[in-house]
Design a protein around this motif. Structure first.
Motif, PDB file in Angstrom:
ATOM      1  N   LEU A  67       0.810  -1.218   0.000  1.00 13.52           N
ATOM      2  CA  LEU A  67       0.000   0.000   0.000  1.00 13.52           C
ATOM      3  C   LEU A  67       0.843   1.268   0.000  1.00 13.52           C
ATOM      4  O   LEU A  67       0.355   2.337  -0.335  1.00 13.52           O
ATOM      5  N   GLY A  68       2.090   1.164   0.404  1.00 17.22           N
ATOM      6  CA  GLY A  68       2.943   2.346   0.468  1.00 17.22           C
ATOM      7  C   GLY A  68       2.601   3.232   1.652  1.00 17.22           C
ATOM      8  O   GLY A  68       1.875   2.827   2.558  1.00 17.22           O
ATOM      9  N   GLY A  69       3.100   4.449   1.617  1.00 22.51           N
ATOM     10  CA  GLY A  69       2.873   5.394   2.705  1.00 22.51           C
ATOM     11  C   GLY A  69       1.462   5.953   2.696  1.00 22.51           C
ATOM     12  O   GLY A  69       0.656   5.654   1.813  1.00 22.51           O
ATOM     13  N   ALA A  70       1.182   6.762   3.674  1.00 25.00           N
ATOM     14  CA  ALA A  70      -0.142   7.377   3.783  1.00 25.00           C
ATOM     15  C   ALA A  70      -0.392   8.277   2.575  1.00 25.00           C
ATOM     16  O   ALA A  70       0.468   9.069   2.190  1.00 25.00           O
ATOM     17  N   ASN A  71      -1.555   8.141   1.996  1.00 22.55           N
ATOM     18  CA  ASN A  71      -1.957   8.943   0.855  1.00 22.55           C
ATOM     19  C   ASN A  71      -3.469   9.147   0.947  1.00 22.55           C
ATOM     20  O   ASN A  71      -4.224   8.612   0.125  1.00 22.55           O
ATOM     21  N   PRO A  72      -3.920   9.893   1.954  1.00 21.92           N
ATOM     22  CA  PRO A  72      -5.364  10.023   2.168  1.00 21.92           C
ATOM     23  C   PRO A  72      -6.065  10.621   0.948  1.00 21.92           C
ATOM     24  O   PRO A  72      -5.592  11.597   0.380  1.00 21.92           O
ATOM     25  N   GLN A  73      -7.155  10.026   0.600  1.00 25.31           N
ATOM     26  CA  GLN A  73      -7.975  10.494  -0.507  1.00 25.31           C
ATOM     27  C   GLN A  73      -9.071  11.375   0.079  1.00 25.31           C
ATOM     28  O   GLN A  73     -10.193  10.923   0.326  1.00 25.31           O
ATOM     29  N   MET A  98     -17.919  10.355   1.281  1.00 21.38           N
ATOM     30  CA  MET A  98     -18.472   9.391   2.239  1.00 21.38           C
ATOM     31  C   MET A  98     -19.129  10.115   3.417  1.00 21.38           C
ATOM     32  O   MET A  98     -20.182   9.700   3.902  1.00 21.38           O
ATOM     33  N   GLU A  99     -18.500  11.193   3.843  1.00 17.65           N
ATOM     34  CA  GLU A  99     -19.053  12.011   4.919  1.00 17.65           C
ATOM     35  C   GLU A  99     -20.378  12.639   4.474  1.00 17.65           C
ATOM     36  O   GLU A  99     -21.359  12.642   5.227  1.00 17.65           O
ATOM     37  N   ALA A 100     -20.428  13.132   3.247  1.00 14.48           N
ATOM     38  CA  ALA A 100     -21.613  13.820   2.731  1.00 14.48           C
ATOM     39  C   ALA A 100     -22.833  12.912   2.668  1.00 14.48           C
ATOM     40  O   ALA A 100     -23.959  13.367   2.886  1.00 14.48           O
ATOM     41  N   VAL A 101     -22.623  11.629   2.382  1.00 13.10           N
ATOM     42  CA  VAL A 101     -23.766  10.712   2.299  1.00 13.10           C
ATOM     43  C   VAL A 101     -24.034  10.005   3.628  1.00 13.10           C
ATOM     44  O   VAL A 101     -24.925   9.165   3.712  1.00 13.10           O
ATOM     45  N   GLY A 102     -23.285  10.352   4.663  1.00 11.75           N
ATOM     46  CA  GLY A 102     -23.551   9.827   5.997  1.00 11.75           C
ATOM     47  C   GLY A 102     -22.956   8.470   6.300  1.00 11.75           C
ATOM     48  O   GLY A 102     -23.258   7.878   7.341  1.00 11.75           O
ATOM     49  N   VAL A 103     -22.089   7.972   5.435  1.00 17.71           N
ATOM     50  CA  VAL A 103     -21.459   6.673   5.678  1.00 17.71           C
ATOM     51  C   VAL A 103     -20.269   6.809   6.625  1.00 17.71           C
ATOM     52  O   VAL A 103     -20.017   5.927   7.441  1.00 17.71           O
TER      53      VAL A 103
END
Length: 152
Positions: free
Chosen positions: A36-42, A49-54
């Motif tokens: 996966l490599g280093g952190a690479n937040p999308q 995901m936050e907008a749809v409440g998940v």
């Protein structure tokens, strides 16, 4: 020892925290898998995901400094037809682990999961990690083991 406060956050709050790069680097060093490599937040994906409440985000703060975070996912599992919660990300900086920040994040995430109707909560922990050792003592039981194989 400074007290820890747990606050609901937006993805933007975490993304803009002054020390987020250092925190993510520490997280990746401890939890990343080679493939996966280093952190690479999308961040945009998190925002969607936050907008749809998940996705729901919690931050652990020492004064105003972010020292931990938990991203909680709650959705209906199609196979069972019931809402389940799980951690997508859960990390507390080494320097803040003896403050109870991790347990406070976990308990607040449980409350949110319960309030959203989740019937259970899966917490992922790296094999041999401190979290994996702590969870059974706070009411979690090992139910599955997850295995990983890099494909590229």
């Amino acid at each position: 020892m400074e007290s820890i406060s747990i606050k609901p956050c937006s993805v933007a709050d975490i993304e803009s925290a002054p020390n987020v790069a250092d925190l993510l680097a520490e997280y990746a060093e401890e939890s990343a898998l080679d493939a996966l490599g280093g952190a690479n937040p999308q961040w945009e994906t998190y925002r969607q995901m936050e907008a749809v409440g998940v996705a729901r985000v919690l931050g652990a703060f020492q004064r105003e400094k972010l020292v931990g975070f938990l991203v909680l996912l709650v959705s209906i599992v199609p196979h069972f037809g019931k809402p389940l919660a799980s951690t997508e990300s859960f990390f507390v900086a080494q320097s803040a682990r003896k403050t109870g920040a991790g347990l406070k994040l976990l308990r607040e995430a449980e409350n949110i999961a319960r309030d959203t109707g989740a019937v259970g909560f899966f917490v992922s922990a790296p094999m041999g990690s401190r979290l994996a050792k702590v969870l059974p003592g706070v009411g979690y039981r090992e139910t599955n083991r997850m295995f990983f194989r890099g494909l590229q």
